[in-house]
Design an enzyme around this catalytic site. Structure first.
Site, PDB file in Angstrom:
ATOM      1  N   LYS A 232      43.221   3.226 -16.854  1.00  0.00           N
ATOM      2  CA  LYS A 232      43.318   3.121 -18.309  1.00  0.00           C
ATOM      3  C   LYS A 232      41.906   3.073 -18.860  1.00  0.00           C
ATOM      4  O   LYS A 232      41.127   2.176 -18.542  1.00  0.00           O
ATOM      5  CB  LYS A 232      44.089   1.872 -18.701  1.00  0.00           C
ATOM      6  CG  LYS A 232      44.124   1.678 -20.204  1.00  0.00           C
ATOM      7  CD  LYS A 232      45.043   0.570 -20.610  1.00  0.00           C
ATOM      8  CE  LYS A 232      45.022   0.388 -22.112  1.00  0.00           C
ATOM      9  NZ  LYS A 232      45.897  -0.701 -22.542  1.00  0.00           N
TER      10      LYS A 232
ATOM     11  N   LYS B 176      45.877   7.044 -18.387  1.00  0.00           N
ATOM     12  CA  LYS B 176      45.993   6.893 -19.830  1.00  0.00           C
ATOM     13  C   LYS B 176      44.632   6.920 -20.483  1.00  0.00           C
ATOM     14  O   LYS B 176      43.747   6.212 -20.001  1.00  0.00           O
ATOM     15  CB  LYS B 176      46.683   5.551 -20.104  1.00  0.00           C
ATOM     16  CG  LYS B 176      46.760   5.148 -21.535  1.00  0.00           C
ATOM     17  CD  LYS B 176      47.359   3.784 -21.630  1.00  0.00           C
ATOM     18  CE  LYS B 176      47.350   3.394 -23.083  1.00  0.00           C
ATOM     19  NZ  LYS B 176      47.844   2.084 -23.301  1.00  0.00           N
TER      20      LYS B 176
HETATM   21  C1  PBG Z   1      47.518  -2.814 -24.765  1.00  0.00           C
HETATM   22  C2  PBG Z   1      47.980  -1.432 -24.826  1.00  0.00           C
HETATM   23  C3  PBG Z   1      47.357  -0.433 -25.569  1.00  0.00           C
HETATM   24  C4  PBG Z   1      48.126   0.694 -25.441  1.00  0.00           C
HETATM   25  C5  PBG Z   1      49.196   0.379 -24.604  1.00  0.00           C
HETATM   26  N1  PBG Z   1      49.071  -0.947 -24.221  1.00  0.00           N
HETATM   27  C6  PBG Z   1      46.186  -0.452 -26.470  1.00  0.00           C
HETATM   28  C7  PBG Z   1      44.930  -1.052 -26.077  1.00  0.00           C
HETATM   29  O1  PBG Z   1      44.587  -1.142 -24.892  1.00  0.00           O
HETATM   30  O2  PBG Z   1      44.235  -1.476 -26.979  1.00  0.00           O
HETATM   31  C8  PBG Z   1      47.781   1.989 -26.124  1.00  0.00           C
HETATM   32  C9  PBG Z   1      48.889   2.911 -26.354  1.00  0.00           C
HETATM   33  C10 PBG Z   1      48.638   3.951 -27.363  1.00  0.00           C
HETATM   34  O3  PBG Z   1      47.567   4.103 -27.980  1.00  0.00           O
HETATM   35  O4  PBG Z   1      49.594   4.677 -27.573  1.00  0.00           O
HETATM   36  N2  PBG Z   1      47.495  -3.473 -23.601  1.00  0.00           N
END
Ligand code: PBG
Length: 325
Positions: free
Chosen positions: A196, A249
């Site tokens: 991520k 992601k």
């Molecule tokens: C938070 C989380 C995020 C997303 C999924 N879980 C955002 C972040 O890390 O700030 C992002 C998903 C998206 O932008 O569609 N743990």
């Protein structure tokens, strides 16, 4: 002209193109992220995510059935809680009877065949917006693991099929696995957000769950967009710690990461087409600059071609509608 190789022969008619198509997208490849709020009859619009809503539990139930009827087999739950319940350690995340627990129960009672996943991270519940426990201007790794395990257990008690830790703390897959097993939840799976990235594409999501950052950034735990070897290390660790599925992601800017992890693991692999990716397509389509429907389909097909078995996507309903007609 004498040409021995004429690849265009295989593109001559629609039937031949159908015959040789290498990648197919199905509604069951898609996972619908769903946003949940308290209340009744609530269907709230979300800035930056057109056609995506926050639903109260009664409407969540209806919406989940619609998705199931379209062939979608998995949803991923996120809650937006009231600011008044937030604090620095995200206590609300592990309060018995919280909205997340009730949302899981609601769907599993109504439609047990639907695979229910839920996000495991503290950001929707903390007053600073970080995914973990934030003390002395720092997100504390090991203190956060405890909190994530508590959150996972609560979800497991409610009947969740798969927990999806999105926090990027070190060791959380193994820690959550142990906690689940110790409580007898050996059949609850873990879909780990393995690679991520600290992306600029999460803005509309943070609007949706009200998790805008109050201090700092997430670069001490989410990955540097410049790195791919580091993603391979994360994948190896998550696999060794017992993850059942891995995720990359965002999706489109990271297809190389997806392909490389695909080549190294036999675990199912997910990609998350994130809020900013969705928003870009919708915004350009609204201006009439691109054909939004076609771009959405092409994007998801490409993510699958690059190696994803499943795609978490806000376009799940619209794509499933097209794919099932
Ligand atoms: C938070 C989380 C995020 C997303 C999924 N879980 C955002 C972040 O890390 O700030 C992002 C998903 C998206 O932008 O569609 N743990």
């Amino acid at each position: 002209m004498l040409l021995t190789r004429r690849p265009r022969r295989n593109r001559k008619t629609a039937s031949i193109r159908d015959l040789i198509r290498e990648t197919h997208l199905h509604p069951s490849d898609l996972v619908a992220p769903l946003f949940v709020v308290e209340g009744k009859g609530e269907q709230q619009k979300i800035e930056g995510l057109p056609d995506v809503y926050r639903f109260s539990l009664d409407l969540l139930r209806k919406h989940t059935q619609i998705l199931f009827d379209l062939g979608v087999r998995a949803v991923d739950l996120f809650t937006k809680v009231d600011d008044s319940t937030k604090d620095s350690i995200g206590k609300e995340a592990s309060r018995k009877g919280n909205l997340l627990q009730r949302a899981i129960e609601t769907i599993k009672n109504d439609l047990p065949e639907m695979c229910v996943m839920c996000d495991v991270a503290l950001d929707p519940f903390t007053d600073h917006g970080h995914d973990g426990v934030f003390i002395d201007d720092e997100v504390k790794n090991d203190e956060t693991l405890e909190r994530l395990a508590q959150m996972s257990l609560l979800a497991a008690e409610a009947g969740v099929d798969i927990v999806a830790p999105s926090d990027m703390m070190d060791g959380r897959v193994g820690f959550i696995r142990q906690a689940l097993d110790a409580s007898g939840f050996t059949q609850v799976g873990i879909c780990s957000y393995t690679a991520k990235y600290a992306s600029s594409l999460y803005g509309p999501f943070r609007q949706a769950v009200g998790s805008g950052l109050k201090k700092g950034d997430k670069r001490s735990y989410q990955m540097d967009p410049a790195n791919v070897r580091e993603a391979m290390l994360e994948a190896a660790l998550d696999e060794a710690e017992g993850a059942d599925m891995l995720m990359v992601k965002p999706a489109l800017p990271y297809l190389d990461v997806l392909t490389k992890i695909r080549a190294k693991t036999n675990l199912p692999l997910a990609a998350y087409h994130v809020s900013g990716e969705y928003a870009m397509v919708k915004a350009a389509a609204e201006k009439g600059w691109i054909d939004g429907d076609a771009v959405m389909m092409e994007s998801h097909l490409s993510i699958k071609r690059a190696g994803a078995d499943m795609i978490f996507s806000y376009a799940t309903e619209e794509l499933a509608k097209k794919l099932s007609t």
